[in-house]
Structure formats: structure tokens, C-alpha cells
Design a protein around this motif. Sequence first.
Motif, PDB file in Angstrom:
ATOM      1  N   MET A   1      62.439 -30.155  59.966  1.00 26.48           N
ATOM      2  CA  MET A   1      62.299 -29.264  58.819  1.00 26.48           C
ATOM      3  C   MET A   1      62.474 -27.818  59.291  1.00 26.48           C
ATOM      4  N   ASN A   2      63.395 -27.103  58.668  1.00 32.05           N
ATOM      5  CA  ASN A   2      63.697 -25.741  59.093  1.00 32.05           C
ATOM      6  C   ASN A   2      63.050 -24.688  58.211  1.00 32.05           C
ATOM      7  N   ASP A   3      62.422 -25.095  57.133  1.00 34.89           N
ATOM      8  CA  ASP A   3      61.682 -24.171  56.279  1.00 34.89           C
ATOM      9  C   ASP A   3      60.540 -24.954  55.651  1.00 34.89           C
ATOM     10  N   TYR A   4      59.317 -24.508  55.886  1.00 39.88           N
ATOM     11  CA  TYR A   4      58.151 -25.276  55.441  1.00 39.88           C
ATOM     12  C   TYR A   4      57.977 -25.249  53.923  1.00 39.88           C
ATOM     13  N   SER A   5      58.717 -24.405  53.238  1.00 38.50           N
ATOM     14  CA  SER A   5      58.618 -24.348  51.779  1.00 38.50           C
ATOM     15  C   SER A   5      59.776 -25.065  51.095  1.00 38.50           C
ATOM     16  N   LEU A   6      60.663 -25.650  51.872  1.00 40.63           N
ATOM     17  CA  LEU A   6      61.862 -26.286  51.328  1.00 40.63           C
ATOM     18  C   LEU A   6      61.852 -27.773  51.643  1.00 40.63           C
ATOM     19  N   PHE A   7      62.054 -28.593  50.615  1.00 40.99           N
ATOM     20  CA  PHE A   7      62.069 -30.048  50.768  1.00 40.99           C
ATOM     21  C   PHE A   7      63.372 -30.591  50.194  1.00 40.99           C
ATOM     22  N   THR A   8      63.943 -31.554  50.869  1.00 44.75           N
ATOM     23  CA  THR A   8      65.204 -32.140  50.422  1.00 44.75           C
ATOM     24  C   THR A   8      65.084 -33.659  50.340  1.00 44.75           C
ATOM     25  N   LYS A   9      65.821 -34.220  49.409  1.00 44.84           N
ATOM     26  CA  LYS A   9      65.930 -35.678  49.275  1.00 44.84           C
ATOM     27  C   LYS A   9      67.411 -36.015  49.216  1.00 44.84           C
ATOM     28  N   VAL A  10      67.888 -36.693  50.235  1.00 45.38           N
ATOM     29  CA  VAL A  10      69.319 -36.960  50.366  1.00 45.38           C
ATOM     30  C   VAL A  10      69.563 -38.458  50.286  1.00 45.38           C
ATOM     31  N   SER A  11      70.537 -38.829  49.472  1.00 44.89           N
ATOM     32  CA  SER A  11      70.992 -40.218  49.413  1.00 44.89           C
ATOM     33  C   SER A  11      72.507 -40.213  49.558  1.00 44.89           C
ATOM     34  N   SER A  12      73.107 -41.374  49.402  1.00 45.19           N
ATOM     35  CA  SER A  12      74.554 -41.476  49.634  1.00 45.19           C
ATOM     36  C   SER A  12      75.371 -40.613  48.689  1.00 45.19           C
ATOM     37  N   ASP A  13      74.893 -40.418  47.455  1.00 43.40           N
ATOM     38  CA  ASP A  13      75.695 -39.675  46.487  1.00 43.40           C
ATOM     39  C   ASP A  13      74.908 -38.583  45.760  1.00 43.40           C
ATOM     40  N   SER A  14      73.749 -38.214  46.266  1.00 41.65           N
ATOM     41  CA  SER A  14      72.969 -37.171  45.588  1.00 41.65           C
ATOM     42  C   SER A  14      72.188 -36.338  46.596  1.00 41.65           C
ATOM     43  N   LEU A  15      71.879 -35.124  46.180  1.00 42.39           N
ATOM     44  CA  LEU A  15      71.079 -34.217  46.980  1.00 42.39           C
ATOM     45  C   LEU A  15      70.129 -33.477  46.045  1.00 42.39           C
ATOM     46  N   ILE A  16      68.845 -33.572  46.323  1.00 42.18           N
ATOM     47  CA  ILE A  16      67.832 -32.874  45.540  1.00 42.18           C
ATOM     48  C   ILE A  16      67.108 -31.903  46.473  1.00 42.18           C
ATOM     49  N   VAL A  17      66.989 -30.649  46.037  1.00 43.95           N
ATOM     50  CA  VAL A  17      66.336 -29.613  46.830  1.00 43.95           C
ATOM     51  C   VAL A  17      65.170 -29.050  46.026  1.00 43.95           C
ATOM     52  N   LEU A  18      64.011 -28.941  46.666  1.00 46.20           N
ATOM     53  CA  LEU A  18      62.823 -28.430  46.004  1.00 46.20           C
ATOM     54  C   LEU A  18      62.222 -27.313  46.861  1.00 46.20           C
ATOM     55  N   ALA A  19      62.104 -26.114  46.277  1.00 45.85           N
ATOM     56  CA  ALA A  19      61.493 -24.970  46.955  1.00 45.85           C
ATOM     57  C   ALA A  19      60.144 -24.683  46.308  1.00 45.85           C
ATOM     58  N   VAL A  20      59.131 -24.493  47.139  1.00 45.40           N
ATOM     59  CA  VAL A  20      57.770 -24.294  46.643  1.00 45.40           C
ATOM     60  C   VAL A  20      57.212 -22.982  47.168  1.00 45.40           C
ATOM     61  N   TYR A  21      56.615 -22.186  46.262  1.00 43.41           N
ATOM     62  CA  TYR A  21      55.875 -20.998  46.666  1.00 43.41           C
ATOM     63  C   TYR A  21      54.564 -20.988  45.884  1.00 43.41           C
ATOM     64  N   VAL A  22      53.479 -21.311  46.563  1.00 47.32           N
ATOM     65  CA  VAL A  22      52.145 -21.434  45.967  1.00 47.32           C
ATOM     66  C   VAL A  22      52.206 -22.455  44.829  1.00 47.32           C
ATOM     67  N   ASP A  23      52.199 -22.004  43.563  1.00 46.39           N
ATOM     68  CA  ASP A  23      52.257 -22.943  42.443  1.00 46.39           C
ATOM     69  C   ASP A  23      53.543 -22.802  41.630  1.00 46.39           C
ATOM     70  N   ASP A  24      54.552 -22.164  42.223  1.00 46.89           N
ATOM     71  CA  ASP A  24      55.864 -22.051  41.578  1.00 46.89           C
ATOM     72  C   ASP A  24      56.859 -22.952  42.295  1.00 46.89           C
ATOM     73  N   TRP A 216      69.221 -20.535  62.809  1.00 50.60           N
ATOM     74  CA  TRP A 216      68.331 -21.064  61.766  1.00 50.60           C
ATOM     75  C   TRP A 216      69.079 -21.312  60.457  1.00 50.60           C
ATOM     76  N   LEU A 217      69.948 -20.373  60.089  1.00 54.04           N
ATOM     77  CA  LEU A 217      70.671 -20.502  58.824  1.00 54.04           C
ATOM     78  C   LEU A 217      71.610 -21.702  58.838  1.00 54.04           C
ATOM     79  N   LEU A 218      72.260 -21.961  59.962  1.00 49.94           N
ATOM     80  CA  LEU A 218      73.156 -23.108  60.053  1.00 49.94           C
ATOM     81  C   LEU A 218      72.383 -24.426  59.938  1.00 49.94           C
ATOM     82  N   ARG A 219      71.178 -24.470  60.535  1.00 51.98           N
ATOM     83  CA  ARG A 219      70.357 -25.681  60.403  1.00 51.98           C
ATOM     84  C   ARG A 219      69.908 -25.863  58.956  1.00 51.98           C
ATOM     85  N   LEU A 220      69.572 -24.762  58.312  1.00 55.22           N
ATOM     86  CA  LEU A 220      69.145 -24.835  56.918  1.00 55.22           C
ATOM     87  C   LEU A 220      70.290 -25.315  56.029  1.00 55.22           C
TER      88      LEU A 220
END
Length: 349
Positions: A1-24, A216-220
Motif C-alpha cells: 500500500m503506497n497511501d494509507y488513505s487510498l484503497f483499491t479493488k482490482v479484478s480482471s475487468d474492473s478497478l474501484i478506487v476509494l479515498a478516505v479522509y476522516v469521515d469523507d 512514490w508516484l509511479l507506485r501509486l
Amino acid sequence: MNDYSLFTKVSSDSLIVLAVYVDDILLAGNDVIEMNSLKSFLDDQFKIKDLGSVHYFLGLEISLIPQGYVMSQHKYTSDLIAEFNCQHFSPVMTLLDPSVKLVLDMGEPISDPSLYRRLIGKLNFLQHTRPDISFSVQHLSQFLQKPQVPHMLVALHVLRYLLNDPAQRVLLSSSSDLSLTAYSDSDWAACAISRKSVTAEAEYRALRKVSAEISWLLRLLRDLGLSISSPVPIHCDNQAALHIAKNPVFHERTKHIEIDCHYVRTCLQAGLISLHFISSSNQLADIMTKACCKKYLDLTTDLPPKINLFQNARHDSRSIADILPFPLSSHAGVVWGQILPTMVATTPD
């Protein structure tokens, strides 16, 4: 994980990205069904409120246009200008006068230092969409402990600069061309207080910081399913720094930066970056290290190239210190005239 506030869910044909800041939460992806499923799961666990397509997030105004997304802080900037009663002043075309050198002790202390600290703190947050004020904000941040009248007046000068275009936006392009270019610069010994580099690093240490940021940016980007195979070019206007970064032989004068040089050279040999010389006249990183960078202003505005930078179209006989909604000090008007004599107030038509 390259950013503790960023979560990803990757499958063969989809990508979901979730960014969290406190309660936003900001959710993005290319699969609507997966996104709706994730929102239902989160609602079951935490009872979230779905606000629909993003328009406003953490003070950032976001709009979708054919070229991509544009991000601005128009309302934030306008509210900040109004908070300090600067909406009736005439705009200025530059942030800081290079001839004016700010130091720790140069005038009367302002009556309420918390006003200065609040202003600088809000300007700091504004840098998300206004990188052009970066140098001014970090320079003014050096006087937070004991702000004085000249410091406050220069901070208000930054607000007058923002009057030129409070709605200035940053484009997040939807172009398929995802090429990265970096610029490295450091203004050595320009700080009148510490006599150190304004960025706290010399040119070669600045190269190390840029290299780490690129790594860091390339890993992200890789987490987001975007891979950049070609080396990222870094442009530096210091030949000596480039030579040290490329030369495997260390001399007595460079041993103290050996770790920095090893890191840059490792990135260079791994094909992560490439180093290039650029003339100082074309160095875009100057906006981070210098007080006045008119060439950048000419590139980013539609204003005429030849203009009296401190000329005002309309004048008011009152001093700015008289119009402000808060007192500066008993000698504010005198100091104002000594430091920035051409900065006069205006009134609405």
C-alpha cells in the motif's frame, strides 16, 4: 500500500478506487455495478450518505468538462478575501516584491498574532490548486511565532494577488497520454534569516527529493492500473548537481551527500528517471524557490506581457491599514508607507 488513505479493488475487468479522509469518502471506478455494491456494503457497516457525483470535496470544487475534470477553490478563495476585507482592493500582478527583504524583527508586532497565523494557515491549504503562491506562503510561514506589521501587510498583498483570478483552476486531463515531467530547483543561501537554501536543500539534495517523489508516484499509479515504462525526465538548471548525480566517484567535498547521490544514481540506473539540463529561464520550479517569477505569470494568464506590475487603475486616499476590519498596530500606516508605498486601496464603482 503506497497511501494509507487510498484503497483499491482490482479484478480482471474492473478497478474501484476509494479515498478516505476522516469521515469523507471519494469513490471512483470503471464498473458501476461494483461501485454500487461497495456503497451498499459501506452503508450496512457505517450508515453512509451518498451525495452522488462529486462536485465538492474537502473544500475543492470539482467539475466535469470534455477535457477531463477541473479542480478549483473559488469559493474558498473568495471567502478568504472577504474575511480579511480585501475584496475592494485593487489587484496586484506579483506576489512579493524582490526588493523587499522580510526578516524576523522589522517593525511593530501586530495586535492579534492569531489573525496572521489563521491567514497563513488558510493560504497554505489554498496551495492545492494555487502552486503559484507556494514560495510566498512558505516564506511568510517563517514569521508565525512573532508576526509583525510588515509581515501581515505582505500576507495581505498575497490576497490582492489572488483577486486577479479567484477561480483559477487545475485541469486533471482525461487524455490517454500519461507522461510525467519533473523539475528540480533550489535557491541556495537566499534566506536572509538562516542563510540556507529556501527549500532547505541544495540542488543535489533537491534532486533526491524529486526522485523519491517520482518513485512514490509511479507506485501509486501502478496501484491505479497505470504503468509508465519510460524514464521520467527530471530537468535541473545546475550542471554541477547533474555531474555529481551521474559521477560514481565521490570527492571529499561530496561525502556528506553520499546517501542522497546513491539514491538518485540508483533511480537513474534502474531506468526510473533521466536527468536533463535546462536553462534557468525555462525552469518552471522557480515558482517554488523565488519571490517573483513573471515568466510563469505570463504563461498562466491572459494579461498583456508588458504591464506596470504595481500600477493601480483606481485610487483611494485612505490607507489599507485604515480599511482593514482589524487593527494592526499604532504605527501600521507609517510602516505601510515604508514597506510597500504603491499598494493603495480601492473602492467599488
